[in-house]
Motif scaffolding. Structure first.
Motif, PDB file in Angstrom:
ATOM      1  N   UNK A 131       0.808  -1.228   0.000  1.00  0.00           N
ATOM      2  CA  UNK A 131       0.000   0.000   0.000  1.00  0.00           C
ATOM      3  C   UNK A 131       0.838   1.273   0.000  1.00  0.00           C
ATOM      4  N   UNK A 132       2.033   1.213   0.553  1.00  0.00           N
ATOM      5  CA  UNK A 132       2.845   2.428   0.712  1.00  0.00           C
ATOM      6  C   UNK A 132       4.167   2.264  -0.034  1.00  0.00           C
ATOM      7  N   UNK A 133       4.873   3.392  -0.172  1.00  0.00           N
ATOM      8  CA  UNK A 133       6.186   3.323  -0.793  1.00  0.00           C
ATOM      9  C   UNK A 133       7.154   2.470   0.010  1.00  0.00           C
ATOM     10  N   UNK A 163      -5.538  -2.812  -4.352  1.00  0.00           N
ATOM     11  CA  UNK A 163      -6.346  -2.079  -3.377  1.00  0.00           C
ATOM     12  C   UNK A 163      -5.929  -0.615  -3.276  1.00  0.00           C
ATOM     13  N   UNK A 164      -4.615  -0.358  -3.341  1.00  0.00           N
ATOM     14  CA  UNK A 164      -4.113   1.015  -3.184  1.00  0.00           C
ATOM     15  C   UNK A 164      -4.741   1.975  -4.190  1.00  0.00           C
ATOM     16  N   UNK A 165      -5.147   1.446  -5.377  1.00  0.00           N
ATOM     17  CA  UNK A 165      -5.697   2.311  -6.424  1.00  0.00           C
ATOM     18  C   UNK A 165      -7.232   2.326  -6.451  1.00  0.00           C
ATOM     19  N   UNK A 166      -7.875   1.559  -5.551  1.00  0.00           N
ATOM     20  CA  UNK A 166      -9.340   1.391  -5.635  1.00  0.00           C
ATOM     21  C   UNK A 166     -10.110   2.677  -5.376  1.00  0.00           C
ATOM     22  N   UNK A 167      -9.541   3.593  -4.598  1.00  0.00           N
ATOM     23  CA  UNK A 167     -10.262   4.825  -4.275  1.00  0.00           C
ATOM     24  C   UNK A 167      -9.709   6.042  -5.003  1.00  0.00           C
ATOM     25  N   UNK A 168      -8.934   5.815  -6.068  1.00  0.00           N
ATOM     26  CA  UNK A 168      -8.542   6.920  -6.933  1.00  0.00           C
ATOM     27  C   UNK A 168      -9.774   7.387  -7.703  1.00  0.00           C
ATOM     28  N   UNK A 218     -23.887  -3.209   0.709  1.00  0.00           N
ATOM     29  CA  UNK A 218     -22.490  -3.638   0.896  1.00  0.00           C
ATOM     30  C   UNK A 218     -22.368  -4.973   1.629  1.00  0.00           C
ATOM     31  N   UNK A 219     -23.367  -5.341   2.427  1.00  0.00           N
ATOM     32  CA  UNK A 219     -23.305  -6.629   3.129  1.00  0.00           C
ATOM     33  C   UNK A 219     -23.356  -7.814   2.161  1.00  0.00           C
ATOM     34  N   UNK A 220     -23.796  -7.575   0.930  1.00  0.00           N
ATOM     35  CA  UNK A 220     -23.879  -8.669  -0.042  1.00  0.00           C
ATOM     36  C   UNK A 220     -22.992  -8.433  -1.264  1.00  0.00           C
ATOM     37  N   UNK A 221     -22.114  -7.426  -1.183  1.00  0.00           N
ATOM     38  CA  UNK A 221     -21.210  -7.154  -2.301  1.00  0.00           C
ATOM     39  C   UNK A 221     -19.859  -7.838  -2.074  1.00  0.00           C
ATOM     40  N   UNK A 222     -19.158  -8.093  -3.171  1.00  0.00           N
ATOM     41  CA  UNK A 222     -17.786  -8.587  -3.047  1.00  0.00           C
ATOM     42  C   UNK A 222     -16.893  -7.367  -2.853  1.00  0.00           C
ATOM     43  N   UNK A 223     -16.535  -7.111  -1.608  1.00  0.00           N
ATOM     44  CA  UNK A 223     -15.744  -5.920  -1.269  1.00  0.00           C
ATOM     45  C   UNK A 223     -14.268  -6.313  -1.235  1.00  0.00           C
ATOM     46  N   UNK A 224     -13.724  -6.610  -2.415  1.00  0.00           N
ATOM     47  CA  UNK A 224     -12.340  -7.095  -2.486  1.00  0.00           C
ATOM     48  C   UNK A 224     -11.396  -6.121  -1.790  1.00  0.00           C
ATOM     49  N   UNK A 225     -10.463  -6.679  -1.048  1.00  0.00           N
ATOM     50  CA  UNK A 225      -9.485  -5.846  -0.338  1.00  0.00           C
ATOM     51  C   UNK A 225      -8.307  -6.706   0.073  1.00  0.00           C
ATOM     52  N   UNK A 226      -7.104  -6.163  -0.077  1.00  0.00           N
ATOM     53  CA  UNK A 226      -5.907  -6.820   0.439  1.00  0.00           C
ATOM     54  C   UNK A 226      -5.740  -6.528   1.921  1.00  0.00           C
ATOM     55  N   UNK A 227      -4.803  -7.224   2.557  1.00  0.00           N
ATOM     56  CA  UNK A 227      -4.648  -7.082   4.011  1.00  0.00           C
ATOM     57  C   UNK A 227      -4.142  -5.701   4.430  1.00  0.00           C
ATOM     58  N   UNK A 228      -3.639  -4.923   3.483  1.00  0.00           N
ATOM     59  CA  UNK A 228      -3.170  -3.586   3.839  1.00  0.00           C
ATOM     60  C   UNK A 228      -4.211  -2.503   3.672  1.00  0.00           C
ATOM     61  N   UNK A 229      -5.475  -2.868   3.433  1.00  0.00           N
ATOM     62  CA  UNK A 229      -6.483  -1.913   2.956  1.00  0.00           C
ATOM     63  C   UNK A 229      -6.634  -0.667   3.828  1.00  0.00           C
ATOM     64  N   UNK A 230      -6.356  -0.786   5.134  1.00  0.00           N
ATOM     65  CA  UNK A 230      -6.585   0.362   6.021  1.00  0.00           C
ATOM     66  C   UNK A 230      -5.705   1.554   5.652  1.00  0.00           C
ATOM     67  N   UNK A 231      -4.636   1.318   4.890  1.00  0.00           N
ATOM     68  CA  UNK A 231      -3.723   2.403   4.513  1.00  0.00           C
ATOM     69  C   UNK A 231      -4.127   3.050   3.185  1.00  0.00           C
ATOM     70  N   UNK A 232      -5.357   2.786   2.724  1.00  0.00           N
ATOM     71  CA  UNK A 232      -5.780   3.304   1.416  1.00  0.00           C
ATOM     72  C   UNK A 232      -5.834   4.831   1.426  1.00  0.00           C
ATOM     73  N   UNK A 233      -5.455   5.430   0.273  1.00  0.00           N
ATOM     74  CA  UNK A 233      -5.456   6.889   0.164  1.00  0.00           C
ATOM     75  C   UNK A 233      -6.213   7.300  -1.084  1.00  0.00           C
ATOM     76  N   UNK A 234      -7.251   8.099  -0.923  1.00  0.00           N
ATOM     77  CA  UNK A 234      -8.017   8.537  -2.084  1.00  0.00           C
ATOM     78  C   UNK A 234      -7.347   9.747  -2.713  1.00  0.00           C
ATOM     79  N   UNK A 235      -6.671   9.534  -3.817  1.00  0.00           N
ATOM     80  CA  UNK A 235      -6.033  10.652  -4.525  1.00  0.00           C
ATOM     81  C   UNK A 235      -5.886  10.266  -5.986  1.00  0.00           C
ATOM     82  N   UNK A 236      -5.738  11.261  -6.865  1.00  0.00           N
ATOM     83  CA  UNK A 236      -5.572  10.941  -8.287  1.00  0.00           C
ATOM     84  C   UNK A 236      -4.424   9.952  -8.491  1.00  0.00           C
ATOM     85  N   UNK A 237      -4.587   9.054  -9.456  1.00  0.00           N
ATOM     86  CA  UNK A 237      -3.620   7.975  -9.654  1.00  0.00           C
ATOM     87  C   UNK A 237      -2.214   8.507  -9.896  1.00  0.00           C
ATOM     88  N   UNK A 238      -2.100   9.594 -10.650  1.00  0.00           N
ATOM     89  CA  UNK A 238      -0.762  10.142 -10.922  1.00  0.00           C
ATOM     90  C   UNK A 238      -0.117  10.627  -9.632  1.00  0.00           C
TER      91      UNK A 238
END
Lengths: 351, 351
Positions: free
Chosen positions: A216-218, A236-241, A308-328
């Motif tokens: 998830x991080x550098x 996962x790191x790019x899911x909220x871009x 969301x209780x019935x969706x496939x909410x794919x996530x890796x084990x590092x998901x808590x470190x997700x950052x919503x920002x433009x991909x670039x």
């Protein structure tokens, strides 16, 4: 120096089939010096062709395409039993379960598309193409990457002529890439952590390795580069871009940490995959058969019901470190972080 | 800069209770610039005192002691059922099963010993000592480390006043350090890969972190240092050193790769632990109760019968990379490898 491993930045945005991997996301990552992916899974052949063309209008940089290798059908009776189990859930959401058909995701036609489009790199998931297919891709100048979850799979991929391997640790979100969908293994083979798996694969084959799973991080990327990988693949790191096509409810669940943990389950697709441990996963995971993509088709209307209780909410084990920002910006941030992490460790331990 | 994290080499030989961690091994690692451990678990109080004294005759460098935090007794009926299950196995080996007693591993008396000896550092496994105990260790100048397997455990340890945490990934061999021995969790809590776990713990507490779990080579150590750890703790890597007290059959199974995989099991001790997947583990693991150390005492005569199929062959997921060499040579090799790995990654990605 190939496509994967030869980019200015060792950051690869993982192929995320089902919507998240948009052409905009792929192009943004490649334009930022990383490598973007078109995820061919579930697309029609025409859609795949269109998406490749669209990426090319958005970037002149290299990009890659990921293909699902088809597998054997699951047990029809098992699937029928699972459909019975899900019938009351479907009724509750007011939807009709999907037709649990087996298919090969248009394997041959999609291979034709990537060859005709001569895409810079192709990666494979759920299996290894045979040597003839690998050779046919090499003929049009395409680099071939096979995703592996064990040293045994790595040996098969090397023998087929793969140029590079994507080594997927047990930490990874979404589908595990295991070649076989073995009903005896609820988790899709042995769950091996990314670092020991890199070591095992490096001991088995002499190929460049791209690392994936929970990164998830550098600093995470710096870790796998120090371990010898030539690139790091992050999903996962790019899911909220903003360029991500992941459903809003999926992004919200990640950002709000609605679920504390992830788990590997066949509940949604019939193949082991890691997602946030929501109610559907907990209730039905232990009963889901090894039948892919039958279960994927079966549960699609449930997953689309919007709860969301019935969706496939794919996530890796590092998901808590997700950052919503433009991909670039994310690629630039990761690149700066990984350089800082490597410099700090080197200054302290290898001056 | 503390004891852990302040050594010339960031290589820590993990505490391996039950025989492997000898005073010779601890001293050799500390003399080589790393950090050696005395494993207090299962020793008598007098033995612990003797071993600490012996280490001090072999090195003037810092070393550490690991203590097991006592837990609650298991269910007596569950233990009796497991004993019934193992009765035919005992008969086959011509041994009598041990008395499945609960005990606290002489917790209070061992704490007295480490305080009286003012050892440089103490680490804890299976729980977190309360703040008064941590303070009493600080009073005699002892650094306090708590082993954790989740961010929640890390918060508890930080609140108790720990100076440093040992972050144990799911890859680790032998006992998982989870605070609770929860019968509902066969694996001892969520199995989190080392890199995401480091990230989760770093996000939860502001303490230096030592990484452990599946690390075998200098490149593995470089990875966790790049990820931000201040030291790397390796257990399996030291099991086949001449200074190791691990049984010959255990060492042989590791070196000859007699078993292809590892698994987490309660079969041998009643607490989740990772070992080579031998017959006893496969046959009895799914039936073993959460009762520690009752099951440890129960199975001891079986494990001592000399058949590797019935021994606890503890091993981390990286075991195939094991190298039989003197501990000082191993520390030197690991240190050279980690410097080379960091330099190579930095030259390529952060010049």
């Amino acid at each position: 120096m190939g496509v994967i491993g030869g980019r200015p930045n060792p950051v690869v945005a993982a192929p995320m089939a089902g919507g998240a991997s948009t052409p905009r996301l792929a192009a943004a990552v490649s334009n930022a010096g990383g490598l973007g992916f078109v995820a061919a899974g579930y697309l029609t052949v025409a859609q795949l062709d269109d998406r490749i063309a669209e990426v090319r209008t958005l970037t002149s940089e290299p990009f890659a395409v990921n293909l699902f290798v088809p597998g054997a059908p699951g047990d029809v009776a098992d699937v029928a039993r699972y459909a019975e189990r899900l019938a009351p859930v479907a009724e509750r959401y007011g939807v009709t379960l999907g037709e649990p058909r087996h298919d090969d995701d248009d394997w041959a036609a999609k291979l034709d598309v990537v060859r005709a489009r001569a895409v810079p790199a192709v990666s494979f998931t759920f299996g290894c193409p045979d040597a003839e297919i690998v050779a046919s891709l090499h003929e049009v100048g395409t680099e071939v990457c096979v995703t592996v979850t064990s040293a045994g799979e790595a040996r098969i991929a090397a023998a087929a002529g793969a140029d590079v391997l994507c080594v997927q640790g047990m930490e990874a979100g979404a589908h595990r890439a295991t070649f076989l969908n073995d009903p005896a293994s609820p988790t899709g083979g042995e769950l091996i952590g990314l670092l020991p798996l890199l070591r095992q694969v490096a001991g088995a084959v002499d190929l460049p390795l791209m690392a994936t799973g929970g990164l998830m991080t550098g600093a995470d990327i710096a870790a796998v580069l120090a371990a010898g990988a030539v690139a790091a693949q992050l999903g996962t790191a790019f899911l909220c871009c903003p360029e991500s096509g992941a459903p809003a409810a999926h992004q919200r669940a990640l950002l709000e940490r609605s679920y504390p943990t992830t788990a590997v389950t066949r509940a949604f697709s019939g193949r082991p995959a890691r997602g946030l441990a929501n109610q559907f996963l907990l209730d039905h995971g232990p009963h889901a058969p090894a039948a892919y993509p039958e279960v994927h088709h079966l549960t699609r209307p449930l997953r689309a019901a919007g709860d969301p209780e019935a969706m496939s909410l794919w996530a890796g084990q590092g998901f808590a470190a997700i950052r919503p920002m433009p991909a670039a910006d994310l690629v630039a941030t990761l690149t700066a972080e990984l350089a800082a992490a490597l410099n700090a460790a080197t200054a302290r331990w290898a001056p």
